[in-house]
Each structure stands twice: as structure tokens, then as C-alpha cells.
Scaffold this active site. Structure first.
Site, PDB file in Angstrom:
ATOM      1  N   TYR A  82      -1.839 -10.424  14.958  1.00 25.25           N
ATOM      2  CA  TYR A  82      -1.623  -9.100  14.168  1.00 25.25           C
ATOM      3  C   TYR A  82      -2.650  -8.128  14.393  1.00 25.25           C
ATOM      4  O   TYR A  82      -2.369  -7.126  14.839  1.00 25.25           O
ATOM      5  CB  TYR A  82      -1.532  -9.431  12.700  1.00 25.25           C
ATOM      6  CG  TYR A  82      -2.159  -8.507  11.713  1.00 25.25           C
ATOM      7  CD1 TYR A  82      -1.287  -7.323  11.588  1.00 25.25           C
ATOM      8  CD2 TYR A  82      -3.396  -8.543  11.142  1.00 25.25           C
ATOM      9  CE1 TYR A  82      -1.826  -6.242  10.836  1.00 25.25           C
ATOM     10  CE2 TYR A  82      -3.700  -7.526  10.251  1.00 25.25           C
ATOM     11  CZ  TYR A  82      -3.162  -6.510  10.184  1.00 25.25           C
ATOM     12  OH  TYR A  82      -3.434  -5.389   9.557  1.00 25.25           O
ATOM     13  N   LYS A 111      -3.027  -4.234  16.252  1.00 26.47           N
ATOM     14  CA  LYS A 111      -3.711  -3.114  15.863  1.00 26.47           C
ATOM     15  C   LYS A 111      -4.738  -2.287  16.889  1.00 26.47           C
ATOM     16  O   LYS A 111      -5.047  -1.279  16.847  1.00 26.47           O
ATOM     17  CB  LYS A 111      -4.631  -3.453  14.384  1.00 26.47           C
ATOM     18  CG  LYS A 111      -3.566  -3.604  13.528  1.00 26.47           C
ATOM     19  CD  LYS A 111      -2.867  -2.490  12.863  1.00 26.47           C
ATOM     20  CE  LYS A 111      -1.952  -2.719  11.640  1.00 26.47           C
ATOM     21  NZ  LYS A 111      -1.425  -1.647  11.062  1.00 26.47           N
ATOM     22  N   CYS A 155       0.753  -1.228  -0.054  1.00 25.59           N
ATOM     23  CA  CYS A 155       0.019  -0.109  -0.094  1.00 25.59           C
ATOM     24  C   CYS A 155       0.957   1.381  -0.164  1.00 25.59           C
ATOM     25  O   CYS A 155       0.621   2.244  -0.479  1.00 25.59           O
ATOM     26  CB  CYS A 155      -0.807   0.052   1.194  1.00 25.59           C
ATOM     27  SG  CYS A 155      -2.120  -1.157   1.213  1.00 25.59           S
ATOM     28  N   VAL A 200      -7.298  -5.203   0.861  1.00 23.48           N
ATOM     29  CA  VAL A 200      -6.990  -4.723  -0.127  1.00 23.48           C
ATOM     30  C   VAL A 200      -6.933  -5.790  -1.327  1.00 23.48           C
ATOM     31  O   VAL A 200      -6.478  -6.542  -1.240  1.00 23.48           O
ATOM     32  CB  VAL A 200      -5.736  -3.802  -0.189  1.00 23.48           C
ATOM     33  CG1 VAL A 200      -5.403  -3.180  -1.282  1.00 23.48           C
ATOM     34  CG2 VAL A 200      -5.769  -2.908   1.156  1.00 23.48           C
ATOM     35  N   ASN A 204      -6.991 -11.220  -4.379  1.00 27.00           N
ATOM     36  CA  ASN A 204      -5.726 -11.259  -5.228  1.00 27.00           C
ATOM     37  C   ASN A 204      -5.506 -12.993  -5.143  1.00 27.00           C
ATOM     38  O   ASN A 204      -5.131 -13.457  -6.268  1.00 27.00           O
ATOM     39  CB  ASN A 204      -4.709 -10.721  -4.624  1.00 27.00           C
ATOM     40  CG  ASN A 204      -4.924  -9.072  -4.950  1.00 27.00           C
ATOM     41  OD1 ASN A 204      -5.864  -8.713  -5.776  1.00 27.00           O
ATOM     42  ND2 ASN A 204      -3.879  -8.370  -4.836  1.00 27.00           N
ATOM     43  N   ARG A 205      -5.466 -13.562  -4.096  1.00 26.66           N
ATOM     44  CA  ARG A 205      -5.193 -15.200  -4.170  1.00 26.66           C
ATOM     45  C   ARG A 205      -5.800 -15.954  -5.293  1.00 26.66           C
ATOM     46  O   ARG A 205      -5.319 -16.605  -5.852  1.00 26.66           O
ATOM     47  CB  ARG A 205      -5.028 -15.600  -2.642  1.00 26.66           C
ATOM     48  CG  ARG A 205      -3.786 -15.554  -1.929  1.00 26.66           C
ATOM     49  CD  ARG A 205      -3.666 -16.495  -1.028  1.00 26.66           C
ATOM     50  NE  ARG A 205      -4.946 -16.263   0.286  1.00 26.66           N
ATOM     51  CZ  ARG A 205      -5.765 -16.967   0.610  1.00 26.66           C
ATOM     52  NH1 ARG A 205      -5.761 -18.123   0.035  1.00 26.66           N
ATOM     53  NH2 ARG A 205      -6.457 -16.557   1.518  1.00 26.66           N
ATOM     54  N   THR A 210      -8.811 -21.782  -3.414  1.00 25.40           N
ATOM     55  CA  THR A 210      -8.771 -22.545  -2.098  1.00 25.40           C
ATOM     56  C   THR A 210      -9.612 -21.545  -1.203  1.00 25.40           C
ATOM     57  O   THR A 210      -9.128 -20.403  -0.938  1.00 25.40           O
ATOM     58  CB  THR A 210      -7.371 -22.667  -1.592  1.00 25.40           C
ATOM     59  OG1 THR A 210      -6.702 -21.244  -1.803  1.00 25.40           O
ATOM     60  CG2 THR A 210      -6.600 -23.501  -2.370  1.00 25.40           C
ATOM     61  N   ARG A 236      -8.392 -20.303  10.701  1.00 26.06           N
ATOM     62  CA  ARG A 236      -8.632 -19.279  11.709  1.00 26.06           C
ATOM     63  C   ARG A 236      -9.481 -19.525  12.701  1.00 26.06           C
ATOM     64  O   ARG A 236     -10.447 -20.590  12.397  1.00 26.06           O
ATOM     65  CB  ARG A 236      -9.203 -18.062  10.890  1.00 26.06           C
ATOM     66  CG  ARG A 236      -8.292 -17.232  10.023  1.00 26.06           C
ATOM     67  CD  ARG A 236      -8.628 -16.131   9.297  1.00 26.06           C
ATOM     68  NE  ARG A 236      -7.716 -15.828   8.462  1.00 26.06           N
ATOM     69  CZ  ARG A 236      -7.287 -14.480   8.240  1.00 26.06           C
ATOM     70  NH1 ARG A 236      -7.659 -13.338   9.011  1.00 26.06           N
ATOM     71  NH2 ARG A 236      -6.458 -14.101   7.232  1.00 26.06           N
ATOM     72  N   ASN A 255      12.324  -0.159   6.637  1.00 26.01           N
ATOM     73  CA  ASN A 255      13.507  -0.793   7.040  1.00 26.01           C
ATOM     74  C   ASN A 255      13.739  -2.183   5.830  1.00 26.01           C
ATOM     75  O   ASN A 255      14.616  -3.039   6.260  1.00 26.01           O
ATOM     76  CB  ASN A 255      13.483  -1.433   8.231  1.00 26.01           C
ATOM     77  CG  ASN A 255      12.462  -2.367   8.596  1.00 26.01           C
ATOM     78  OD1 ASN A 255      11.501  -2.792   7.796  1.00 26.01           O
ATOM     79  ND2 ASN A 255      12.242  -3.097   9.841  1.00 26.01           N
TER      80      ASN A 255
HETATM   81  P1  NAD Z   1       3.314  -4.640   3.425  1.00 30.24           P
HETATM   82  O1  NAD Z   1       3.895  -5.573   4.507  1.00 30.24           O
HETATM   83  O2  NAD Z   1       3.379  -4.727   2.012  1.00 30.24           O
HETATM   84  O3  NAD Z   1       4.275  -2.985   3.912  1.00 30.24           O
HETATM   85  C1  NAD Z   1       4.612  -2.529   5.090  1.00 30.24           C
HETATM   86  C2  NAD Z   1       5.983  -1.921   4.792  1.00 30.24           C
HETATM   87  O4  NAD Z   1       6.463  -1.414   6.290  1.00 30.24           O
HETATM   88  C3  NAD Z   1       6.980  -2.878   4.228  1.00 30.24           C
HETATM   89  O5  NAD Z   1       7.780  -2.438   3.448  1.00 30.24           O
HETATM   90  C4  NAD Z   1       8.167  -3.085   5.364  1.00 30.24           C
HETATM   91  O6  NAD Z   1       9.408  -3.462   5.022  1.00 30.24           O
HETATM   92  C5  NAD Z   1       7.613  -1.794   6.322  1.00 30.24           C
HETATM   93  N1  NAD Z   1       8.017  -2.079   7.935  1.00 30.24           N
HETATM   94  C6  NAD Z   1       7.520  -2.958   8.521  1.00 30.24           C
HETATM   95  N2  NAD Z   1       7.963  -2.732  10.000  1.00 30.24           N
HETATM   96  C7  NAD Z   1       8.965  -1.854   9.929  1.00 30.24           C
HETATM   97  C8  NAD Z   1       9.804  -1.210  10.807  1.00 30.24           C
HETATM   98  N3  NAD Z   1       9.904  -1.698  12.078  1.00 30.24           N
HETATM   99  N4  NAD Z   1      10.561  -0.129  10.354  1.00 30.24           N
HETATM  100  C9  NAD Z   1      10.434   0.463   9.016  1.00 30.24           C
HETATM  101  N5  NAD Z   1       9.727  -0.125   8.193  1.00 30.24           N
HETATM  102  C10 NAD Z   1       8.872  -1.212   8.523  1.00 30.24           C
HETATM  103  O7  NAD Z   1       2.027  -4.167   4.196  1.00 30.24           O
HETATM  104  P2  NAD Z   1       0.788  -3.445   3.494  1.00 30.24           P
HETATM  105  O8  NAD Z   1      -0.069  -4.383   2.834  1.00 30.24           O
HETATM  106  O9  NAD Z   1       1.307  -2.536   2.339  1.00 30.24           O
HETATM  107  O10 NAD Z   1       0.185  -2.709   4.486  1.00 30.24           O
HETATM  108  C11 NAD Z   1       0.400  -1.408   4.976  1.00 30.24           C
HETATM  109  C12 NAD Z   1      -0.412  -1.336   6.146  1.00 30.24           C
HETATM  110  O11 NAD Z   1      -1.889  -1.155   5.859  1.00 30.24           O
HETATM  111  C13 NAD Z   1      -0.204  -2.177   7.451  1.00 30.24           C
HETATM  112  O12 NAD Z   1       0.070  -1.455   8.588  1.00 30.24           O
HETATM  113  C14 NAD Z   1      -1.502  -3.060   7.461  1.00 30.24           C
HETATM  114  O13 NAD Z   1      -1.566  -3.423   8.654  1.00 30.24           O
HETATM  115  C15 NAD Z   1      -2.624  -2.133   6.878  1.00 30.24           C
HETATM  116  N6  NAD Z   1      -3.635  -2.887   6.189  1.00 30.24           N
HETATM  117  C16 NAD Z   1      -3.434  -3.657   5.025  1.00 30.24           C
HETATM  118  C17 NAD Z   1      -4.231  -4.460   4.198  1.00 30.24           C
HETATM  119  C18 NAD Z   1      -4.111  -4.989   3.133  1.00 30.24           C
HETATM  120  O14 NAD Z   1      -4.877  -5.797   2.708  1.00 30.24           O
HETATM  121  N7  NAD Z   1      -2.794  -4.961   2.554  1.00 30.24           N
HETATM  122  C19 NAD Z   1      -5.598  -4.186   4.921  1.00 30.24           C
HETATM  123  C20 NAD Z   1      -5.729  -3.570   6.172  1.00 30.24           C
HETATM  124  C21 NAD Z   1      -4.709  -2.920   6.754  1.00 30.24           C
END
Ligand code: NAD
Length: 404
Positions: free
Chosen positions: A196, A200, A19, A226, A255-256, A268, A337, A39
Site C-alpha cells: 500500500y 503512494k 476521510c 487518522v 481507534n482500535r 493489542t 510488520r 465505486n
Molecule cells: P477509505 O477506504 O475509508 O475510503 C476510500 C474510498 O475510496 C472508499 O469509499 C472506496 O470505496 C473508494 N475507492 C477506492 N478505490 C476506488 C476506485 N477505484 N474508484 C472509486 N472509488 C474508489 O479510506 P480513508 O481512510 O478515507 O482514506 C482516504 C485516503 O486517505 C486514502 O487514499 C488513504 O491512503 C489516505 N490516508 C488515510 C489515512 C487514515 O488513517 N485513514 C492515513 C493516511 C492517508
């Protein structure tokens, strides 16, 4: 490109992720000054799990160079672990003096967070420390920074018990000691379904506290699942392509399914597929972030909580659409789950709609686009990574110990 209404300096924590990357590009394209802090732990986790994005994502250096070439806009990058390197995070904030910090930087897979005691502890340590460090650093910097956090619809628990899930706060009526009935508004009681999701839920209390104590401006976005992969910006050049997780841990459900259908793998469905979930397309994720940046809460206003989702669907209904579109059969597998087999879910998302969001709904054209991307990169598939291997309780799979 300088069509942003007010040009802001924005730090995107986790800007290398699924995202965060398209959001960074959109905000940069709008004329905001964007700085990514990450990171790169998501890339490390891919290595640890032997997985990879289905799409060939480039290194952060190549991505940023490509964006500059394509758009003429520069995004700067700091490699900082915000959970472990508080001083470096604080220095970056002091030096950059951002107007806005967007916080995506957490471990975001529920199955991954349930794999082993090591990964439960990693997820709690990483996510809680990351969020707390950001809040602490904003206070210590003395700057008036608008913090926007990506939370999840999962904090509400699965299912809405006949009510429309409000945007973060619940109206209740309580009986006082002298028998009067008074109305109150409380944080919607959380009911997390995984470690997880629990992080949150804990994040929410940290926001509540720092908003009350230090008057921080905070927007907490309770995001749905997403789907989709590209935005106009990530499509501008092959080197800007967004990540596409298809594995059982990080792949998001639709997406899966689309990927499984595209490569001729059975779709699945966990359990009966009667679970109802909230969804949002990646283009709307990016649009919501743009709207959140443009509409900060007032100083002294309580935490602004918005439900960042556009529709709810039953998992089985999605599987059937994908099966019809791709010809793949549906395979029912045990649900890892710990949750009810079926639930209903009604969600209020009027905040974003009132701010101008016009939702992208689950249309077949966009679903086929995802499927086409999956077909294009099908040669990169590791079929052994498709099934979900994680389980929620020891009883479900005795002896399930993550090798780490
Ligand atoms: P992602 O894992 O693709 O991206 C998270 C990024 O944060 C990664 O690039 C990772 O390297 C970085 N990161 C993690 N810990 C870190 C740290 N300690 N220091 C610096 N960087 C760090 O996840 P995403 O799908 O992009 O999700 C982003 C946010 O959106 C998350 O907090 C997630 O909980 C929330 N979210 C995502 C979805 C989804 O469907 N993808 C749905 C609801 C909420």
C-alpha cells in the site's frame, strides 16, 4: 449556508470513505458545490472480509438525502470505478468542469495490501490506475483543475534518522564531476513499508511527472494516521455518522485501542510498541482539506507537498493512556510488520500551521468521546475481527494464504 470565501465546484473521489465523507460534508456546508464519485469498493471489502463499520453507516443514498434535509445543501453522486472506467471518469469531469478534485479513492489498508498475491495486485492495480486515470483525464479535459491527493507519511519510511522530515523535498549537497559542491532539492527518497505504501510512493512520481510535463496544479498531502470518528457535520444526524473501522486490517491504531478499551478487550500492542507514528484527528483532516482547497499552488509551481499530521506518539504511550482511561490491560502480540522494533520520528508541518491550522491534539476528552461511541455500538462488535491476521512475509507465518 454560503460562508465559503470563494464558492468552488469540487469533485471528491472516494467521498463515501472514512476521510472523504466528513470532508464532503464540511465543504458542502461551507457553500462549495460538492460531487462525490465512489465505486463503493470499501463497502464491498467489508463484505469480502466479513467485517463492518462499528458505527451503523447508512447507504450513500440515505446519507445524501439526510444531508440535504439537515443542511439544505445537495451533494450529487456518481458511482464510477475510477481505476476501471476511464471514459466515465473523463465524461464526468468534462460535464462537471470542477475547480478542484480531491482524490481519496485508493485501497488504503497496509495489512490488507499484504494479505495475498491477489490483494497485492489489486492494491497496485487499483491505486496506480486510479491516480493515473485522474491525471490523464485532467489533461485530456483541457481544464485547469487543482488536484489534491491524500498521500501518507508512510512514504518517508518509519523513522527519521535524526532529522526533521521536511515537507516532501530534501536539501542535498552533491559533488559535481569537476569537484564543485552544489546544492539541490530532491523528492525525499521514499522507503515504503508495505505494498500500500509503495503505491503512494509511485503516486508521487506520477504527480511529479504530470506537474512537470503538463503544468498540472497538484497538492499532495502526506497524512498521518487518522483517529477519531465524528465532525460537527457527521454528528448533525444519526444517518450522517462516519464509519469506524475496528478490525485488524482497516482499524487505525488509536481507534482500535479506544474501541478495545471500551468493550473490555485487551489492548493489542504489536511488538514492543516502541514504534513512533504521526497522528491527526479526523476534524483536522477535514480542516486541512478546507485549507488546501483555499490555497492552490500557482500555475507552473512544482507539486505542493504538505505534511498533514499534528503530532507524533509512541504506540506504547498511547496504549498506556487508553489503558488508564478504560481499565483494559495491555497485551503484547507479535508485530506483523517488517520494521525496526523502535524508531523516532520528527516531522515538519509548518505549511498547514502557517495557513491557519490549530491542531487538535490527543486530549483525553476527545479520546473519551471515541470510547463513548465505541461503547454505544459495542453490540455490533465481532470479536473475532479484532486481532490483526495479516503478515508481511511468508517466514512470519508459513501457509498464510488469503482465501480469495
Ligand atoms: P477509505 O477506504 O475509508 O475510503 C476510500 C474510498 O475510496 C472508499 O469509499 C472506496 O470505496 C473508494 N475507492 C477506492 N478505490 C476506488 C476506485 N477505484 N474508484 C472509486 N472509488 C474508489 O479510506 P480513508 O481512510 O478515507 O482514506 C482516504 C485516503 O486517505 C486514502 O487514499 C488513504 O491512503 C489516505 N490516508 C488515510 C489515512 C487514515 O488513517 N485513514 C492515513 C493516511 C492517508
Amino acid at each position: 449556508m454560503t460562508n465559503a470565501k470563494v464558492r468552488k465546484k469540487i469533485i471528491v473521489l472516494g467521498g463515501d470513505g472514512f476521510c472523504g465523507w466528513p470532508t464532503s460534508l464540511r465543504l458542502s456546508g461551507l457553500g462549495h458545490e460538492v460531487i462525490i464519485i465512489d465505486n463503493l469498493s470499501r463497502r464491498r471489502i467489508d463484505e469480502e472480509c466479513g467485517t463492518n463499520s462499528l458505527t451503523p453507516i447508512q447507504s450513500i443514498d440515505v446519507r445524501l438525502r439526510a444531508w440535504e434535509e439537515v443542511s439544505g445543501n445537495r451533494i450529487r453522486f456518481y458511482r464510477i470505478d475510477i481505476a476501471e472506467e476511464y471514459d466515465r471518469l473523463l465524461s464526468a469531469i468534462r460535464e462537471e468542469k470542477p475547480d478542484v478534485i480531491i482524490h481519496f479513492a485508493e485501497q488504503r489498508s497496509a495489512p490488507y495490501s499484504m494479505k495475498s498475491s491477489l490483494l497485492k495486485r489489486y492494491t497496485v492495480n487499483n491505486n496506480i490506475k486510479a491516480t493515473h486515470h485522474v491525471l490523464c483525464a485532467i489533461v485530456e479535459s483541457g481544464l485547469d483543475i487543482h488536484l489534491i491527493h491524500l498521500g501518507t507519511m508512510g512514504v518517508y519510511g518509519y523513522g527519521s534518522a535524526g532529522i526533521r522530515i521536511p515537507e516532501g523535498y530534501l536539501d542535498i549537497e552533491v559533488k559535481t564531476d569537476n569537484g564543485d559542491r552544489v546544492n539541490q532539492q530532491i523528492l525525499y527518497p521514499t522507503n515504503p513499508g508495505s505494498i500500500y505504501h509503495m503505491t503512494k510512493s509511485l503516486d508521487q512520481l506520477l504527480f511529479h511527472y504530470y506537474n512537470k510535463n503538463d503544468r498540472l496544479r497538484i497538492t499532495d498531502l502526506h497524512q498521518g494516521i487518522v483517529w477519531g470518528t465524528n465532525t460537527p457535520e457527521t454528528q448533525a444526524d444519526e444517518r450522517l455518522i462516519n464509519r469506524f473501522d475496528y478490525d485488524g486490517d482497516y482499524g487505525t491504531v488509536l481507534n482500535r485501542f479506544l474501541m478495545q478499551g471500551a468493550v473490555g478487550h485487551p489492548i493489542t500492542v504489536h511488538g514492543t510498541g516502541g514504534q513512533t507514528r504521526a497522528f491527526i484527528h479526523i476534524q483536522d483532516t477535514v480542516r486541512c482539506l478546507e485549507l488546501a482547497v483555499d490555497h492552490p499552488p500557482e500555475l507552473g509551481e512544482r507539486v505542493l507537498i504538505m505534511n498533514q499530521m499534528t503530532e507524533t506518539r509512541r504506540v506504547i504511550d498511547l496504549a498506556q493512556v487508553v489503558s488508564r482511561l478504560t481499565g483494559s490491560e495491555i497485551a503484547f502480540v507479535p508485530n506483523p510488520r517488517k520494521e525496526a522494533a523502535e524508531n523516532e520520528l520528527h516531522v515538519d508541518n509548518s505549511h498547514f500551521i502557517s495557513k491557519g491550522l490549530v491542531p487538535v491534539t490527543l486530549n483525553e476528552g476527545l479520546m473519551m468521546e471515541v470510547s463513548e461511541i465505541a461503547k454505544k455500538y459495542a453490540y455490533r462488535t465481532d470479536y473475532s475481527k479484532i486481532p490483526a491476521m495479516s503478515t508481511w512475509t511468508k517466514e512470519q507465518r508459513p501457509g498464510n494464504v488469503h482465501p480469495l
